[in-house]
Design an enzyme around this catalytic site. Sequence first.
Site, mmCIF file in Angstrom:
data_model
loop_
_atom_site.group_PDB
_atom_site.id
_atom_site.type_symbol
_atom_site.label_atom_id
_atom_site.label_comp_id
_atom_site.label_asym_id
_atom_site.label_seq_id
_atom_site.Cartn_x
_atom_site.Cartn_y
_atom_site.Cartn_z
ATOM 1 C CB CYS A 72 44.967 -37.235 36.175
ATOM 2 S SG CYS A 72 46.622 -37.187 36.909
ATOM 3 C CB CYS A 75 42.054 -40.280 31.154
ATOM 4 S SG CYS A 75 43.066 -40.341 29.683
ATOM 5 C CG HIS A 76 41.497 -40.815 35.601
ATOM 6 N ND1 HIS A 76 41.145 -42.145 35.655
ATOM 7 C CD2 HIS A 76 42.820 -40.786 35.281
ATOM 8 C CE1 HIS A 76 42.222 -42.888 35.404
ATOM 9 N NE2 HIS A 76 43.244 -42.086 35.168
ATOM 10 C CG MET A 113 47.575 -45.749 34.848
ATOM 11 S SD MET A 113 46.875 -44.126 35.191
ATOM 12 C CE MET A 113 47.861 -43.685 36.627
ATOM 13 C CG HIS A 352 37.252 -35.593 19.237
ATOM 14 N ND1 HIS A 352 37.508 -34.968 20.428
ATOM 15 C CD2 HIS A 352 38.264 -35.229 18.411
ATOM 16 C CE1 HIS A 352 38.627 -34.245 20.327
ATOM 17 N NE2 HIS A 352 39.099 -34.402 19.112
ATOM 18 C CG HIS A 395 41.353 -37.210 15.153
ATOM 19 N ND1 HIS A 395 41.605 -36.109 14.377
ATOM 20 C CD2 HIS A 395 41.226 -36.744 16.421
ATOM 21 C CE1 HIS A 395 41.638 -35.027 15.154
ATOM 22 N NE2 HIS A 395 41.409 -35.391 16.398
HETATM 23 FE FE1 DHE Z 1 41.857 -30.228 18.552
HETATM 24 C C1 DHE Z 1 39.417 -29.548 16.185
HETATM 25 C C2 DHE Z 1 39.455 -31.069 20.794
HETATM 26 C C3 DHE Z 1 44.278 -31.365 20.685
HETATM 27 C C4 DHE Z 1 44.257 -29.097 16.416
HETATM 28 N N1 DHE Z 1 39.825 -30.373 18.473
HETATM 29 C C5 DHE Z 1 39.008 -30.026 17.397
HETATM 30 C C6 DHE Z 1 37.640 -30.197 17.796
HETATM 31 C C7 DHE Z 1 37.649 -30.616 19.105
HETATM 32 C C8 DHE Z 1 39.027 -30.715 19.524
HETATM 33 C C9 DHE Z 1 36.453 -30.912 19.971
HETATM 34 C C10 DHE Z 1 36.425 -29.944 16.913
HETATM 35 C C11 DHE Z 1 36.067 -28.485 16.955
HETATM 36 C C12 DHE Z 1 34.891 -28.142 16.060
HETATM 37 O O1 DHE Z 1 34.846 -28.599 14.907
HETATM 38 O O2 DHE Z 1 34.001 -27.410 16.516
HETATM 39 N N2 DHE Z 1 41.871 -31.086 20.394
HETATM 40 C C13 DHE Z 1 40.774 -31.346 21.138
HETATM 41 C C14 DHE Z 1 41.160 -31.981 22.396
HETATM 42 O O3 DHE Z 1 40.409 -32.251 23.355
HETATM 43 C C15 DHE Z 1 42.568 -32.346 22.273
HETATM 44 C C16 DHE Z 1 42.616 -33.839 21.967
HETATM 45 C C17 DHE Z 1 43.440 -32.205 23.520
HETATM 46 C C18 DHE Z 1 43.413 -30.841 24.198
HETATM 47 O O4 DHE Z 1 43.848 -30.779 25.373
HETATM 48 O O5 DHE Z 1 42.986 -29.873 23.608
HETATM 49 C C19 DHE Z 1 42.976 -31.523 21.053
HETATM 50 N N3 DHE Z 1 43.910 -30.214 18.550
HETATM 51 C C20 DHE Z 1 44.698 -30.719 19.511
HETATM 52 C C21 DHE Z 1 46.098 -30.543 19.213
HETATM 53 O O6 DHE Z 1 47.077 -30.866 19.942
HETATM 54 C C22 DHE Z 1 46.168 -29.966 17.853
HETATM 55 C C23 DHE Z 1 46.747 -31.008 16.896
HETATM 56 C C24 DHE Z 1 47.058 -28.733 17.743
HETATM 57 C C25 DHE Z 1 46.483 -27.493 18.368
HETATM 58 O O7 DHE Z 1 46.529 -26.459 17.742
HETATM 59 O O8 DHE Z 1 46.007 -27.564 19.501
HETATM 60 C C26 DHE Z 1 44.700 -29.709 17.557
HETATM 61 N N4 DHE Z 1 41.845 -29.468 16.644
HETATM 62 C C27 DHE Z 1 42.945 -29.021 15.976
HETATM 63 C C28 DHE Z 1 42.531 -28.471 14.698
HETATM 64 C C29 DHE Z 1 41.137 -28.614 14.624
HETATM 65 C C30 DHE Z 1 40.728 -29.238 15.863
HETATM 66 C C31 DHE Z 1 43.463 -27.891 13.646
HETATM 67 C C32 DHE Z 1 40.203 -28.179 13.499
HETATM 68 C C33 DHE Z 1 40.318 -29.059 12.323
HETATM 69 C C34 DHE Z 1 39.436 -28.626 11.194
HETATM 70 O O9 DHE Z 1 39.825 -28.879 10.038
HETATM 71 O O10 DHE Z 1 38.363 -28.056 11.434
#
Ligand code: DHE
Length: 575
Positions: A72, A75-76, A113, A352, A395
């Site tokens: 939760c 989002c919340h 939700m 983001h 994204h």
């Molecule tokens: Fe990420 C980048 C946050 C879930 C793979 N992800 C980022 C960035 C943020 C972020 C803020 C930018 C960082 C930067 O550039 O400094 N990611 C989040 C979340 O909050 C989210 C949605 C949920 C969570 O609970 O974390 C989340 N992210 C994921 C995944 O499920 C992914 C697909 C698989 C994993 O490994 O966790 C994932 N995020 C990535 C990747 C990047 C990334 C591969 C960097 C991409 C790039 O080319 O620089």
Amino acid sequence: MGSAALFLGLLAAPLAAQEKPADHADGPAAAYEPSMTTLGEIKVEIPGLRPDDPVMTQDEFQKATTIYFERCAGCHGVLRKGATGKPLTTDITRENGYDYLQSFITYGSPAGMPNWGTSGDFTDEDVDLMARYLLLEPPAPPEWGMPEMMASWKVLVKPEDRPKEKMNAIDIDNLMSVTLRDAGQIALIDGGTYEIHAVIDTGYAVHISRISASGRYLFVIGRDGLVNMIDLWMEKPDTVASIKIGIEARSIETSKFEGWEDKLAIAGAYWPPQYVIMDGETLEPKKIVSTRGMIYDEQTYHPEPRVASILSSHFKPEFIVNVKETGKILFVDYTDLKNLKVTEIEAERFLHDGGFDSTKRYFLVAANQRGKIAVVDTKEDKLTALVETGGQTPHPGRGANFMHPVYGPVWATSHLGDESVALIGTDPEGHADQAWKIVDSFYALGGGSLFIKTHPNSTHLYVDAPLNPDAEISASVAVFDISAMGGDPDVDPEFTTLPIAEWAGIPDGQPRVVQPEFNKEGTEVWFSVWNAKDKESAIVIVDDKTLELKQVIKDPRLITPTGKFNVLNTRDDVY
Ligand code: DHE
């Protein structure tokens, strides 16, 4: 956009939204909300109960807190003050009452939700527990300041004991740091020979890698806020320092401006909401800055604005820190940490991920709740534009820069909420009419895209769709021929679909294809075939010229590979 594609898009979206409450499996955007899994582990005390509070045991309170943080809080909000979801503070929940909460959690709402009860995610007991829990005051998760950071900080190999020159024969520029998400490790894979040089333990549910300006040090951050600093000059690259910078974190970067190479590192946290600037050789924490404060437009206080992406300016000695919920982009001048200067840009929410344009002067970041891209000028430290993409939840990852045959230099983003790709003109000098406008928008494979990629030496644009609910789409990637893109907005460019997961030849599970990344020459593009933790995964490498399969890397150690970071491309912001 072509009319057939538009028609399909219209058919798909509103029906699903209006007819029944959102299910987590329905919308890729919902499935992508953060899960505060590390916070979910912390031990909390049941707050002092008031006379009319529902009865709850300490064990129940602990269990409900874990569920709340994992399912939760994304989002919340951790403190229940609301983010993408509504606030759930006790003044509101008590007004609504138990029955309302119980039914809301069971059935969800069309506004987003999830129907936790009817989807089967929560049992009746879970729903009852959560409805009672929300009537109690929330627990306050711990802060993470200097004493906690210092206690977690380790220098495993002191700078003076490290190699004076590179001790291995690895082509470091062509190394790929591959996130092994659920193993809490990264694999260092050779971009030329495909050999796995090392598998290194990192933080929990490890997230991204970034590289120091010299290319020597690799920085990796886990969702638990653990930063590993890996020395690529060692005979066998390994961690030389580590620190835990918070309880929930996602971003890391290092200083890149001339004269400041390898001097500093910075990491951003979701909880507590803060960033920390560290010594670039040892990770010693130097300065912690809270991001709590006012939302840029409403000017109301937000208690937990999370730090999203962080980039390092090539034009000034500054870090670019994106604060999600307040919608502010901070230019943090790192030359004088005692007298810290921060330029605060009013941008948009919720910030983001994003990247530079091809000149590296402009930074473009998704404000995903508002369907916009905020553009800032890193030379003038000013907001340049807010561009509506026309799609749902942009994204971009770091986005993709290329020379469009008609519109000149453009930067591209795909979308989580629909199948569109939007191109933004990035050349205010040569193509002033198109600068910071959507010059074209067209459809790729489907919604649920996370990353888009090209390379200066490539004429292809790759778009993934790992969160698409259709297994065939999430297992494939769309490739556009850039040279064939035209100037008629009514004609969508055609794309080729590469069945990447099928090429990997994995019999079990439902692997998703995620994050294209180029080798250093820009001749081969790597894809992660991301399967469940207990199933086989793979890396698939495609020849960029012929779009034919070049190599499949399989190894029992490649558990849940996701992000891949080529040292040269990541260091120089080539994308
Ligand atoms: Fe990420 C980048 C946050 C879930 C793979 N992800 C980022 C960035 C943020 C972020 C803020 C930018 C960082 C930067 O550039 O400094 N990611 C989040 C979340 O909050 C989210 C949605 C949920 C969570 O609970 O974390 C989340 N992210 C994921 C995944 O499920 C992914 C697909 C698989 C994993 O490994 O966790 C994932 N995020 C990535 C990747 C990047 C990334 C591969 C960097 C991409 C790039 O080319 O620089």
